[in-house]
Motif scaffolding. Sequence first.
Motif, PDB file in Angstrom:
ATOM      1  N   HIS A 116     -13.982   1.938   2.001  1.00  0.00           N
ATOM      2  CA  HIS A 116     -14.735   2.771   1.054  1.00  0.00           C
ATOM      3  C   HIS A 116     -14.753   2.057  -0.298  1.00  0.00           C
ATOM      4  N   GLU A 117     -15.936   1.864  -0.847  1.00  0.00           N
ATOM      5  CA  GLU A 117     -16.067   1.217  -2.155  1.00  0.00           C
ATOM      6  C   GLU A 117     -16.048   2.270  -3.251  1.00  0.00           C
ATOM      7  N   THR A 118     -15.198   2.063  -4.259  1.00  0.00           N
ATOM      8  CA  THR A 118     -15.103   3.004  -5.370  1.00  0.00           C
ATOM      9  C   THR A 118     -15.834   2.456  -6.597  1.00  0.00           C
ATOM     10  N   VAL A 119     -16.193   3.368  -7.486  1.00  0.00           N
ATOM     11  CA  VAL A 119     -16.856   2.944  -8.725  1.00  0.00           C
ATOM     12  C   VAL A 119     -15.894   2.195  -9.637  1.00  0.00           C
ATOM     13  N   THR A 120     -14.600   2.255  -9.336  1.00  0.00           N
ATOM     14  CA  THR A 120     -13.610   1.538 -10.135  1.00  0.00           C
ATOM     15  C   THR A 120     -13.350   0.129  -9.617  1.00  0.00           C
ATOM     16  N   GLY A 121     -14.128  -0.317  -8.612  1.00  0.00           N
ATOM     17  CA  GLY A 121     -14.052  -1.711  -8.189  1.00  0.00           C
ATOM     18  C   GLY A 121     -13.078  -2.012  -7.069  1.00  0.00           C
ATOM     19  N   PHE A 122     -12.760  -1.028  -6.247  1.00  0.00           N
ATOM     20  CA  PHE A 122     -11.864  -1.257  -5.115  1.00  0.00           C
ATOM     21  C   PHE A 122     -12.609  -1.080  -3.791  1.00  0.00           C
ATOM     22  N   SER A 123     -12.192  -1.850  -2.802  1.00  0.00           N
ATOM     23  CA  SER A 123     -12.591  -1.635  -1.419  1.00  0.00           C
ATOM     24  C   SER A 123     -11.357  -1.069  -0.714  1.00  0.00           C
ATOM     25  N   VAL A 124     -11.388   0.226  -0.437  1.00  0.00           N
ATOM     26  CA  VAL A 124     -10.207   0.945   0.050  1.00  0.00           C
ATOM     27  C   VAL A 124     -10.331   1.202   1.549  1.00  0.00           C
ATOM     28  N   THR A 125      -9.347   0.730   2.309  1.00  0.00           N
ATOM     29  CA  THR A 125      -9.323   0.975   3.754  1.00  0.00           C
ATOM     30  C   THR A 125      -8.434   2.173   4.057  1.00  0.00           C
ATOM     31  N   PRO A 126      -9.006   3.260   4.612  1.00  0.00           N
ATOM     32  CA  PRO A 126      -8.189   4.411   4.993  1.00  0.00           C
ATOM     33  C   PRO A 126      -7.534   4.173   6.362  1.00  0.00           C
ATOM     34  N   VAL A 127      -6.230   4.089   6.371  1.00  0.00           N
ATOM     35  CA  VAL A 127      -5.448   3.861   7.588  1.00  0.00           C
ATOM     36  C   VAL A 127      -5.021   5.225   8.134  1.00  0.00           C
ATOM     37  N   ILE A 128      -5.289   5.457   9.413  1.00  0.00           N
ATOM     38  CA  ILE A 128      -4.946   6.735  10.035  1.00  0.00           C
ATOM     39  C   ILE A 128      -3.658   6.554  10.833  1.00  0.00           C
ATOM     40  N   GLY A 129      -2.653   7.370  10.513  1.00  0.00           N
ATOM     41  CA  GLY A 129      -1.380   7.258  11.205  1.00  0.00           C
ATOM     42  C   GLY A 129      -0.782   8.607  11.533  1.00  0.00           C
ATOM     43  N   LEU A 130       0.008   8.638  12.606  1.00  0.00           N
ATOM     44  CA  LEU A 130       0.685   9.865  13.022  1.00  0.00           C
ATOM     45  C   LEU A 130       2.156   9.814  12.650  1.00  0.00           C
ATOM     46  N   LEU A 131       2.682  10.959  12.268  1.00  0.00           N
ATOM     47  CA  LEU A 131       4.096  11.141  11.979  1.00  0.00           C
ATOM     48  C   LEU A 131       4.568  12.307  12.821  1.00  0.00           C
ATOM     49  N   ARG A 132       5.563  12.078  13.665  1.00  0.00           N
ATOM     50  CA  ARG A 132       6.042  13.119  14.579  1.00  0.00           C
ATOM     51  C   ARG A 132       7.440  13.585  14.156  1.00  0.00           C
ATOM     52  N   GLY A 133       7.685  14.882  14.368  1.00  0.00           N
ATOM     53  CA  GLY A 133       9.003  15.435  14.109  1.00  0.00           C
ATOM     54  C   GLY A 133       9.242  15.753  12.647  1.00  0.00           C
ATOM     55  N   ALA A 134      10.467  16.168  12.358  1.00  0.00           N
ATOM     56  CA  ALA A 134      10.813  16.605  11.011  1.00  0.00           C
ATOM     57  C   ALA A 134      10.727  15.455  10.017  1.00  0.00           C
ATOM     58  N   PHE A 135      10.248  15.771   8.830  1.00  0.00           N
ATOM     59  CA  PHE A 135      10.170  14.777   7.758  1.00  0.00           C
ATOM     60  C   PHE A 135      10.234  15.506   6.421  1.00  0.00           C
ATOM     61  N   THR A 136      11.134  15.043   5.555  1.00  0.00           N
ATOM     62  CA  THR A 136      11.246  15.594   4.204  1.00  0.00           C
ATOM     63  C   THR A 136      10.780  14.534   3.219  1.00  0.00           C
ATOM     64  N   PRO A 137       9.610  14.719   2.612  1.00  0.00           N
ATOM     65  CA  PRO A 137       9.106  13.704   1.689  1.00  0.00           C
ATOM     66  C   PRO A 137       9.902  13.675   0.395  1.00  0.00           C
ATOM     67  N   VAL A 138       9.921  12.492  -0.220  1.00  0.00           N
ATOM     68  CA  VAL A 138      10.595  12.300  -1.502  1.00  0.00           C
ATOM     69  C   VAL A 138       9.600  11.638  -2.449  1.00  0.00           C
ATOM     70  N   ALA A 139       9.267  12.325  -3.522  1.00  0.00           N
ATOM     71  CA  ALA A 139       8.260  11.822  -4.457  1.00  0.00           C
ATOM     72  C   ALA A 139       8.829  10.741  -5.363  1.00  0.00           C
ATOM     73  N   GLU A 140       8.064   9.686  -5.562  1.00  0.00           N
ATOM     74  CA  GLU A 140       8.416   8.663  -6.540  1.00  0.00           C
ATOM     75  C   GLU A 140       8.150   9.249  -7.928  1.00  0.00           C
ATOM     76  N   ALA A 141       9.206   9.427  -8.694  1.00  0.00           N
ATOM     77  CA  ALA A 141       9.114  10.203  -9.931  1.00  0.00           C
ATOM     78  C   ALA A 141       8.097   9.647 -10.924  1.00  0.00           C
ATOM     79  N   GLY A 142       7.969   8.343 -11.004  1.00  0.00           N
ATOM     80  CA  GLY A 142       7.089   7.768 -12.008  1.00  0.00           C
ATOM     81  C   GLY A 142       5.618   7.864 -11.685  1.00  0.00           C
ATOM     82  N   GLU A 143       5.285   8.122 -10.422  1.00  0.00           N
ATOM     83  CA  GLU A 143       3.883   8.079 -10.010  1.00  0.00           C
ATOM     84  C   GLU A 143       3.393   9.359  -9.346  1.00  0.00           C
ATOM     85  N   VAL A 144       4.280  10.066  -8.673  1.00  0.00           N
ATOM     86  CA  VAL A 144       3.871  11.231  -7.879  1.00  0.00           C
ATOM     87  C   VAL A 144       4.478  12.498  -8.467  1.00  0.00           C
TER      88      VAL A 144
END
Length: 202
Positions: A116-144
């Motif tokens: 996908h081409e963005t107006v900000t000058g990137f060609s972004v590839t969306p990668v589709i992936g599966l995650l199975r089972g329990a998962f507790t995400p942890v946010a990167e404090a400086g960015e997320v």
Amino acid sequence: MDGAEAGIEARLARALAHPGDASSDYDIDPRLPVPEGRSLRQAGVLAAIHLDGGAARLLLTKRSARLRHHPGQIAFPGGKVEAMDDGPVGAALREAHEEIGLPPGRVEVLGALPPHETVTGFSVTPVIGLLRGAFTPVAEAGEVAEIFSVPLSHVTDPARFRIEGRRWQGRRRHYYVVPWGPYYIWGATARMLRSLAERMNR
């Protein structure tokens, strides 16, 4: 793997097998000026679909309001391809590990959508992936600022999408949106999800 998970995986595999052109922020906004001689920077984002107890939910982030670029926006985990990455897939997995604490080994990569081409000058590839089972995400404090999930059925239903617009650099810009509760999913993220929705409903 239960029957529900197998069905979701099969639908995603069929969607990824469909031929299709690359998408662009210019798709629904042909009046936006395209810079001459532009050189697009490569990036990869991870559409991580969490399968747990028969439910399928897509993991997304809300970017920190302190960031210089796209503060407070809803985004996939991901970023530009660095020298150490194995292309966009490697960048998507590395950034997902950094941004939401998702180990690359937990992700079953099914494939990728066209870039996908963005107006900000990137060609972004969306990668589709599966995650199975329990998962507790942890946010990167400086960015997320926040990590949340939406039902896969919501963001793969073309009827949930609409086109909106706002002033941008002195012009009216149009883009897709696919809101979920308090989360305003729009722009490139919504456009890439729209591509997935189109493929899953053919």
